[in-house]
Design a protein around this motif. Structure first.
Motif, PDB file in Angstrom:
ATOM      1  N   GLY A 311       0.800  -1.142  -0.177  1.00  0.00           N
ATOM      2  CA  GLY A 311      -0.052  -0.159   0.253  1.00  0.00           C
ATOM      3  C   GLY A 311       0.858   1.068   0.138  1.00  0.00           C
ATOM      4  O   GLY A 311       0.571   2.077  -0.518  1.00  0.00           O
ATOM      5  N   VAL A 312       1.891   1.275   0.914  1.00  0.00           N
ATOM      6  CA  VAL A 312       2.701   2.307   0.689  1.00  0.00           C
ATOM      7  C   VAL A 312       3.230   3.014  -0.574  1.00  0.00           C
ATOM      8  O   VAL A 312       3.936   3.976  -0.996  1.00  0.00           O
ATOM      9  CB  VAL A 312       3.759   2.646   1.969  1.00  0.00           C
ATOM     10  N   ALA A 313       3.833   1.630  -1.033  1.00  0.00           N
ATOM     11  CA  ALA A 313       4.574   1.693  -1.962  1.00  0.00           C
ATOM     12  C   ALA A 313       3.958   2.261  -3.616  1.00  0.00           C
ATOM     13  O   ALA A 313       4.186   3.311  -4.092  1.00  0.00           O
ATOM     14  CB  ALA A 313       5.266   0.274  -2.344  1.00  0.00           C
ATOM     15  N   LEU A 314       3.049   1.364  -3.770  1.00  0.00           N
ATOM     16  CA  LEU A 314       1.463   1.987  -4.248  1.00  0.00           C
ATOM     17  C   LEU A 314       0.973   3.636  -4.224  1.00  0.00           C
ATOM     18  O   LEU A 314       1.148   4.559  -5.181  1.00  0.00           O
ATOM     19  CB  LEU A 314      -0.565   1.608  -4.586  1.00  0.00           C
ATOM     20  N   VAL A 315       1.311   4.404  -2.752  1.00  0.00           N
ATOM     21  CA  VAL A 315       1.184   5.780  -3.177  1.00  0.00           C
ATOM     22  C   VAL A 315       2.085   6.983  -3.365  1.00  0.00           C
ATOM     23  O   VAL A 315       1.964   7.248  -3.564  1.00  0.00           O
ATOM     24  CB  VAL A 315       0.886   6.103  -1.202  1.00  0.00           C
ATOM     25  N   VAL A 316       3.720   5.602  -2.783  1.00  0.00           N
ATOM     26  CA  VAL A 316       4.383   6.539  -2.455  1.00  0.00           C
ATOM     27  C   VAL A 316       5.011   6.264  -4.479  1.00  0.00           C
ATOM     28  O   VAL A 316       5.132   7.498  -5.309  1.00  0.00           O
ATOM     29  CB  VAL A 316       5.688   6.379  -2.482  1.00  0.00           C
ATOM     30  N   PHE A 317       4.992   5.494  -5.038  1.00  0.00           N
ATOM     31  CA  PHE A 317       4.749   5.554  -6.397  1.00  0.00           C
ATOM     32  C   PHE A 317       4.637   5.683  -7.710  1.00  0.00           C
ATOM     33  O   PHE A 317       4.836   5.934  -9.032  1.00  0.00           O
ATOM     34  CB  PHE A 317       6.283   4.221  -6.760  1.00  0.00           C
ATOM     35  N   SER A 318       3.298   5.270  -7.472  1.00  0.00           N
ATOM     36  CA  SER A 318       1.961   6.008  -8.615  1.00  0.00           C
ATOM     37  C   SER A 318       1.893   7.257  -8.519  1.00  0.00           C
ATOM     38  O   SER A 318       1.699   8.055  -8.075  1.00  0.00           O
ATOM     39  CB  SER A 318       0.861   4.509  -8.262  1.00  0.00           C
ATOM     40  N   ASP A 319       1.487   7.712  -9.837  1.00  0.00           N
ATOM     41  CA  ASP A 319       1.479   8.508  -9.795  1.00  0.00           C
ATOM     42  C   ASP A 319      -0.262   9.350 -10.394  1.00  0.00           C
ATOM     43  O   ASP A 319      -0.519   9.591 -11.198  1.00  0.00           O
ATOM     44  CB  ASP A 319       2.117   9.174 -12.138  1.00  0.00           C
ATOM     45  N   SER A 320      -0.996   8.087 -10.192  1.00  0.00           N
ATOM     46  CA  SER A 320      -2.327   7.939 -10.478  1.00  0.00           C
ATOM     47  C   SER A 320      -2.633   8.736  -9.082  1.00  0.00           C
ATOM     48  O   SER A 320      -2.603   7.227  -7.911  1.00  0.00           O
ATOM     49  CB  SER A 320      -2.789   6.575 -10.952  1.00  0.00           C
ATOM     50  N   ALA A 321      -4.475   9.990  -8.955  1.00  0.00           N
ATOM     51  CA  ALA A 321      -4.045   9.460  -7.592  1.00  0.00           C
ATOM     52  C   ALA A 321      -5.148   9.014  -7.340  1.00  0.00           C
ATOM     53  O   ALA A 321      -5.078   8.311  -6.118  1.00  0.00           O
ATOM     54  CB  ALA A 321      -4.816  10.932  -7.274  1.00  0.00           C
ATOM     55  N   LEU A 322      -6.076   8.537  -8.252  1.00  0.00           N
ATOM     56  CA  LEU A 322      -7.369   7.470  -8.042  1.00  0.00           C
ATOM     57  C   LEU A 322      -6.417   6.437  -7.342  1.00  0.00           C
ATOM     58  O   LEU A 322      -7.011   5.135  -6.250  1.00  0.00           O
ATOM     59  CB  LEU A 322      -7.508   7.005  -8.611  1.00  0.00           C
ATOM     60  N   LEU A 323      -5.388   5.763  -7.865  1.00  0.00           N
ATOM     61  CA  LEU A 323      -4.968   4.483  -7.372  1.00  0.00           C
ATOM     62  C   LEU A 323      -4.461   4.732  -6.187  1.00  0.00           C
ATOM     63  O   LEU A 323      -4.272   3.455  -4.969  1.00  0.00           O
ATOM     64  CB  LEU A 323      -4.182   3.181  -8.122  1.00  0.00           C
ATOM     65  N   ALA A 324      -3.569   6.013  -6.186  1.00  0.00           N
ATOM     66  CA  ALA A 324      -2.685   6.056  -4.528  1.00  0.00           C
ATOM     67  C   ALA A 324      -4.417   6.236  -3.690  1.00  0.00           C
ATOM     68  O   ALA A 324      -3.684   5.527  -1.897  1.00  0.00           O
ATOM     69  CB  ALA A 324      -2.480   7.068  -4.609  1.00  0.00           C
ATOM     70  N   GLY A 325      -5.383   6.860  -3.375  1.00  0.00           N
ATOM     71  CA  GLY A 325      -6.288   6.338  -2.713  1.00  0.00           C
ATOM     72  C   GLY A 325      -7.115   5.050  -2.044  1.00  0.00           C
ATOM     73  O   GLY A 325      -7.131   4.865  -1.163  1.00  0.00           O
TER      74      GLY A 325
END
Length: 424
Positions: A311-325
């Motif tokens: 979860g933290v990795a997706l929040v940090v490295f994803s450029d999609s706000a929707l995916l990070a959320g």
């Protein structure tokens, strides 16, 4: 001696009292957080000045956490919970008065009292919860912490609603104080006397046994408190709780701002993302018991650390706000069980259980309170998203040492503690 797990009326009342007051503390904390902007506006201070006011909460919390373990070993958990509840109520009332009178010093002092009460009560509640687990032979601490998480959700929703209708912040916090006072009085009456208290007989026996295992003397003393850390297994458990508490605290402190500054969302979306994290935490804690029974604490916390890291990795490295959320659900679910399960493992079926639980709780709360704010200094240089890599590294390290959480051979969860509290 092993005993059959019991759940008589007094034990049920004991457990219910812990659940109720943890729920009340969660509501009180979230109520304050939700009304922070209103308090800042009432005080008419800058953001920097408000940061100094908020420092009162950190000072009080750390003082309470550091003092709680020793006070429990000397006086028992019930008295410490009573004092903590009184400080919580007093702090809320002082904050309410300071906001109504527009006195920054009053709010600072109220936050210091509130934090001290929270710190005292939290460590004492972990000791009480571990004692209930040893009595009933079933996981209790995850649900206990789940009640706090549920309280934060309720408090946040209540705060948002009262803010929307412009209900005075002073009256809001005063009413919450009354509710906490009522819950505290019922809890103190239901909690047994003597849980976690070290007796003079125990101390004399340990002193006679010599100092080879940690200096001898009463475990309630400073030397005894430090001696428990000579156990390599406890050190590893402390490192796990440090990492898991850091992951939880980082989301509490930075998640809304991380979404706003790091992913360009609006303030409302940032707040809703935090709400999603809180709901995931609550869900994980209320549903984790059967997983612990079936797979054991080591496997569950290892999986939790990995899920939180994803979860933290997706929040940090994803450029999609929707995916990070969406990924904050994984962050919340993964972080939910780490703290309570490691606290439970620290006091499981061993001598000096209360001292060990107090020591690990203190380490965890120190990481929770002190660690995440330090990310702000790192974020000034590398950005907030990149600073969260520290959380990712800590979670990865924790996943590698969860073998320390395997149950002690011959000491199942249901084993009776060395001295049962007086259920009076």
């Amino acid at each position: 001696m092993k005993v059959t797990p019991v759940m008589d009326a007094r034990t049920r009342r004991w457990r219910a009292a812990l659940f109720l007051f943890m729920l009340a503390t969660g509501v009180s904390m979230a109520s304050w957080v939700a009304r922070t902007p209103a308090v800042r506006d009432a005080l008419e201070v800058s953001t920097g000045a408000m940061g100094l006011v908020l420092f009162g909460l950190s000072i009080g919390s750390m003082a309470g956490v550091l003092a709680s373990g020793g006070l429990v070993r000397r006086h028992g958990g019930r008295l410490v919970i009573a004092v903590g509840a009184a400080l919580l109520v007093a702090g809320l009332l002082v904050i309410a008065g300071g906001a109504a009178l527009e006195v920054s010093g009053g709010v600072f002092g109220g936050l210091a009292l509130f934090g001290a009460g929270m710190g005292l009560a939290e460590v004492a509640f972990n000791i009480e919860g571990a004692a209930v687990e040893r009595t009933v032979g079933r996981p209790v601490l995850p649900v206990l912490h789940g009640c706090f998480s549920l309280g934060t959700v309720v408090g946040a929703l209540l705060g948002m609603g009262l803010t929307a209708v412009r209900f005075p912040v002073g009256w809001h916090l005063a009413l919450v104080a009354l509710a906490v006072a009522a819950a505290g009085m019922w809890t103190v009456r239901a909690v047994p006397a003597g849980t976690g208290r070290e007796s003079a007989v125990t101390g004399d026996a340990e002193s006679a046994a010599g100092s080879g295992a940690g200096g001898g003397g009463r475990t309630g003393g400073v030397r005894g408190h430090l001696a428990v850390w000579r156990d390599r297994r406890l050190v590893l458990i402390g490192l796990i709780v440090l990492a898991m508490a850091f992951a939880e605290g980082s989301a509490n402190d930075w998640l809304p701002l991380l979404m706003v500054d790091g992913h360009g969302t609006g303030a409302t979306a940032g707040s809703l993302t935090f709400m999603l994290f809180a709901v995931a935490m609550t869900t994980g804690r209320f549903t984790g018991g059967p997983l612990l029974v079936r797979y054991g604490p080591a496997a569950v916390v290892r999986a939790s650390a990995v899920v939180a890291a994803v979860g933290v990795a997706l929040v940090v490295f994803s450029d999609s706000a929707l995916l990070a959320g969406a990924a904050v659900v994984l962050w919340g679910l993964g972080a939910s069980l780490g703290f309570p399960v490691t606290i439970s493992a620290a006091g499981e079926g061993v001598r000096d259980a209360s001292a060990r639980v107090a020591a690990v709780s203190t380490a965890g709360y120190a990481a929770f309170l002190v660690g995440p704010p330090s990310l702000g200094f790192l974020a000034d240089h590398v950005g907030l998203r990149n600073a969260m890599v520290v959380v990712l590294v800590l979670l990865g390290g924790a996943a590698l040492i969860t073998g320390a959480l395997r149950r002690v051979p011959g000491a199942p969860v249901g084993e009776a503690p060395a001295s049962q509290p007086d259920l009076v």
